[in-house]
Motif scaffolding. Structure first.
Motif, PDB file in Angstrom:
ATOM      1  N   UNK A   1       0.862  -1.283  -0.010  1.00 28.66           N
ATOM      2  CA  UNK A   1      -0.096   0.055   0.118  1.00 28.66           C
ATOM      3  C   UNK A   1       0.832   1.048  -0.057  1.00 28.66           C
ATOM      4  N   UNK A   2       0.896   1.928  -1.061  1.00 23.40           N
ATOM      5  CA  UNK A   2       1.602   3.095  -1.135  1.00 23.40           C
ATOM      6  C   UNK A   2       1.064   4.508  -0.352  1.00 23.40           C
ATOM      7  N   UNK A   3       1.914   5.432   0.077  1.00 20.71           N
ATOM      8  CA  UNK A   3       1.348   6.538   0.796  1.00 20.71           C
ATOM      9  C   UNK A   3       2.259   7.759   0.057  1.00 20.71           C
TER      10      UNK A   3
ATOM     11  N   UNK B   1      12.494  -9.953   0.953  1.00 12.96           N
ATOM     12  CA  UNK B   1      13.208  -8.587   0.702  1.00 12.96           C
ATOM     13  C   UNK B   1      12.237  -7.871  -0.373  1.00 12.96           C
ATOM     14  N   UNK B   2      11.815  -6.711  -0.028  1.00 10.75           N
ATOM     15  CA  UNK B   2      11.256  -5.756  -1.303  1.00 10.75           C
ATOM     16  C   UNK B   2      12.099  -4.446  -1.399  1.00 10.75           C
ATOM     17  N   UNK B   3      12.446  -4.424  -2.690  1.00 11.91           N
ATOM     18  CA  UNK B   3      13.377  -3.131  -3.163  1.00 11.91           C
ATOM     19  C   UNK B   3      12.677  -2.685  -4.411  1.00 11.91           C
ATOM     20  N   UNK B   4      12.851  -1.244  -4.349  1.00 13.24           N
ATOM     21  CA  UNK B   4      12.655  -0.611  -5.808  1.00 13.24           C
ATOM     22  C   UNK B   4      11.546   0.237  -5.408  1.00 13.24           C
ATOM     23  N   UNK B   5      11.216   0.943  -6.734  1.00 12.11           N
ATOM     24  CA  UNK B   5       9.998   2.102  -6.728  1.00 12.11           C
ATOM     25  C   UNK B   5       8.603   1.597  -6.986  1.00 12.11           C
ATOM     26  N   UNK B   6       7.646   2.178  -6.361  1.00 13.81           N
ATOM     27  CA  UNK B   6       6.334   1.717  -6.382  1.00 13.81           C
ATOM     28  C   UNK B   6       5.450   2.961  -6.667  1.00 13.81           C
ATOM     29  N   UNK B   7       4.736   3.113  -7.663  1.00 18.49           N
ATOM     30  CA  UNK B   7       3.963   4.082  -8.072  1.00 18.49           C
ATOM     31  C   UNK B   7       2.685   4.204  -7.066  1.00 18.49           C
ATOM     32  N   UNK B   8       2.320   5.687  -6.470  1.00 21.17           N
ATOM     33  CA  UNK B   8       1.264   5.888  -5.722  1.00 21.17           C
ATOM     34  C   UNK B   8      -0.003   5.437  -6.702  1.00 21.17           C
ATOM     35  N   UNK B   9       0.111   5.531  -7.979  1.00 24.95           N
ATOM     36  CA  UNK B   9      -0.970   5.492  -8.836  1.00 24.95           C
ATOM     37  C   UNK B   9      -1.570   3.991  -8.918  1.00 24.95           C
ATOM     38  N   UNK B  10      -0.646   3.043  -8.507  1.00 27.22           N
ATOM     39  CA  UNK B  10      -1.158   1.596  -8.437  1.00 27.22           C
ATOM     40  C   UNK B  10      -1.987   1.342  -7.526  1.00 27.22           C
ATOM     41  N   UNK B  11      -1.983   1.968  -6.397  1.00 27.23           N
ATOM     42  CA  UNK B  11      -2.970   1.671  -5.415  1.00 27.23           C
ATOM     43  C   UNK B  11      -2.466   0.481  -4.598  1.00 27.23           C
ATOM     44  N   UNK B  12      -3.194  -0.139  -3.752  1.00 26.60           N
ATOM     45  CA  UNK B  12      -2.938  -1.423  -2.959  1.00 26.60           C
ATOM     46  C   UNK B  12      -2.698  -2.607  -4.123  1.00 26.60           C
ATOM     47  N   UNK B  13      -1.888  -3.372  -3.784  1.00 22.11           N
ATOM     48  CA  UNK B  13      -1.811  -4.556  -4.929  1.00 22.11           C
ATOM     49  C   UNK B  13      -1.469  -5.788  -3.846  1.00 22.11           C
TER      50      UNK B  13
END
Length: 554
Positions: A238-240, A291-303
């Motif tokens: 979930x991006x913020x 391990x999670x690494x990288x960029x995640x767009x806010x526009x993707x929403x929860x996934x």
């Protein structure tokens, strides 16, 4: 995260073992147009007899009646022919049977006796046999035993044993019941070992190679006597706007740690789930790091990302101990596998959901792992544990023979259809559907099948056509395989058995042909046909060719 038993978790887990598409909630009620005809699907037809009476006509005799020579003239609906032509699927690659419920003489038959790969329509064989052999109210048991002594503080100075019998739906909402019952027996701490007794299934059924190259796909999870949460983790990202990405996981595992190096960024949502999937690495100290690494767009929403990890024993132990510790239990020992000793005392037993509920999940969501556990359970109950695929296949074949279902070319491997070695004919599946509809388990069986345009694997098909809401259809999908099998309540008030199996490199494009067949049956099989030449089954005793291409099934 702290433990939380989400109501939707159980069904989403059941779906994801076999399906690649996003899950959606099951409809609470059926369309009104379907309700008017649903009773017709469940009628026990006088032509089929009752109480296990012999069926009036063997499959072989029906083939001879319908196909008196190797090449005979039959007919296919014109919309189906058009769908096949557009998909570049030749008639030699499709096998079709349509019969009126209660009349086992096909009104439409093409390559009806040819052995075909059925993909997940093979689950019809496993679930009908399971309901009939075990009974709809059958429940799996998961039991806890203890040896040693229990002190005044509730600490067990000895081992705690967990014995499994293959419960296909031992998810957190179910396993917590066993944990709480152990606490009620006075045990709050364990200073011995946690020992897993997995003798109910033979060791040869474990650590099997995945069906395809996607080893972490939930549909590739194999069977196990202590199957927990389908041995799969659901990570929700979930991006913020502040640049952080929250990561939650279900179910909780005691040894799992999350290394979150994700960053929320602006910009378009690109990429697939693989781009944000974790790297799961066991550590020397026994922990497991995701391990999670990288960029995640806010526009993707929860996934939500579903990943199968670890082996069954490590996954179950981690899940059990997470619940144990969350409910105040302590543990200072190691975990291992082993049998329950003769002198151990029973301290708690959890009974899983009834088989009728299990079969619904298997067929609605095409759950491969649940089907494989049911398949092995049949062998264990009919021929004594430990279960093997050979025992299960023999038990099912013996039952079908007693039930007067002719399945001469049936080849069973794991009972789920996730196999290139399982084969059946369309005519045999039609026989089974006729017999199932006339059996004591008819209502449970028919209601377990996906409803076109409503739920399960058929929820997005025929939504705006007459067959939507009026067809209970099990689907099957492998690479180069598309299959449908089930019942259609037609507009003229009749009910029909429909089976169609396509084995062809272009089968993926032939879904429209299958939908056209179901709609044609709904409108009433008295419309126009297109004449075709009908090659009969392969010569008796010939072996179906194996296809090297592989893919998940549903």
């Amino acid at each position: 995260m702290t433990h939380a038993f989400l109501p939707a978790f159980l069904h989403s887990l059941a779906r994801r073992v076999a399906l690649r598409s996003p899950s959606s909630p099951v409809a609470d009620s059926l369309p009104r147009r379907f309700a008017a005809r649903s009773a017709a699907l469940l009628l026990t037809c006088a032509a089929l007899g009752s109480g296990g009476a012999a069926l009036p006509l063997t499959a072989q005799a029906r083939i001879k009646t319908t196909h008196p020579s190797v090449n005979v003239t039959t007919v296919l609906p014109q919309p189906v022919m058009l769908g096949l032509q557009r998909a570049h699927v030749p008639l030699s690659s499709i096998s079709v049977v349509v019969e009126k419920v209660g009349d086992r003489t096909p009104i439409l038959a093409l390559n009806a006796g040819k052995p075909m790969m059925p993909a997940s329509t093979m689950k019809l064989v496993t679930t009908y046999s399971g309901l009939s052999i075990l009974g709809p109210e059958y429940r799996w048991r998961t039991s806890a035993y203890a040896d040693g002594t229990l002190d005044a503080n509730g600490v067990l100075h000895g081992n705690l044993y967990i014995q499994g019998t293959g419960d296909p739906k031992l998810v957190p909402e179910e396993l917590i019941d066993l944990v709480q019952k152990i606490h009620k027996a006075g045990i709050n701490g364990i200073d011995g070992a946690l020992v897993l007794d997995k003798r109910y299934f033979d060791a040869s059924t474990r650590d099997l190679p995945p069906f395809d190259d996607d080893a972490t796909a939930p549909y590739n999870v194999g069977p196990d006597p202590l199957l927990y949460a389908f041995k799969s983790l659901s990570f929700t990202l979930t991006p913020s706007p502040d640049g952080s990405v929250a990561i939650d996981v279900l179910p909780a595992l005691s040894q799992l740690q999350i290394d979150n190096q994700m960053h929320a960024v602006n910009g378009p949502c690109r990429g697939d789930a693989a781009a944000v999937s974790p790297t799961v690495t066991p550590q020397p100290n026994g922990t497991v790091v995701a391990s999670f690494d990288g960029d995640y767009s806010v526009r993707c929403g929860p996934r939500t990302i579903n990943v199968a990890v670890l082996d069954h024993s490590a996954f179950f132990a981690g899940g059990f101990l997470a619940l144990w510790q969350q409910t105040g239990g302590t543990f200072s020992g190691a975990t291992r596998e082993g049998p329950v000793p003769v002198g151990a005392r029973l301290v708690a037993t959890h009974q899983g959901p009834m088989l009728s509920d299990i079969v619904r999940d298997i067929n609605k969501f095409s759950n491969n792992t649940m089907a494989r556990n049911l398949f092995l359970t049949i062998g264990a109950t009919e021929e004594k544990a430990p279960a093997t695929p050979a025992k299960s296949a023999r038990a099912i074949e013996d039952f079908l023979r007693r039930d007067s279902v002719d399945m001469q070319y049936l080849t069973l491997d794991n009972g789920s259809g996730l196999s290139r070695d399982e084969h059946v004919t369309a005519l045999s599946l039609a026989d089974l559907l006729q017999r199932a509809n006339a059996s004591p388990v008819a209502q449970v069986f028919v209601e377990s099948l996906p409803i076109a345009g409503v739920d399960g694997t058929m929820r997005n098909r025929l939504t705006n056509q007459g067959a939507g809401g009026n067809a209970h259809i099990k689907t099957g999908t492998l690479r180069d395989v598309r299959a449908i099998a089930g019942y259609v309540a037609s507009a003229d008030g009749n009910s029909y058995v429909v089976v169609s199996l396509i084995n062809d490199p272009h089968s993926e494009a032939a879904r429209a042909a299958h939908d056209a067949l179901l709609e044609w049956v709904y409108q009433g099989p008295s419309q126009g046909f297109t004449k075709v030449s009908d090659p009969i089954a392969e010569p008796r005793g010939s072996k179906p060719r194996k296809n090297p291409h592989k893919r998940g099934t549903h």
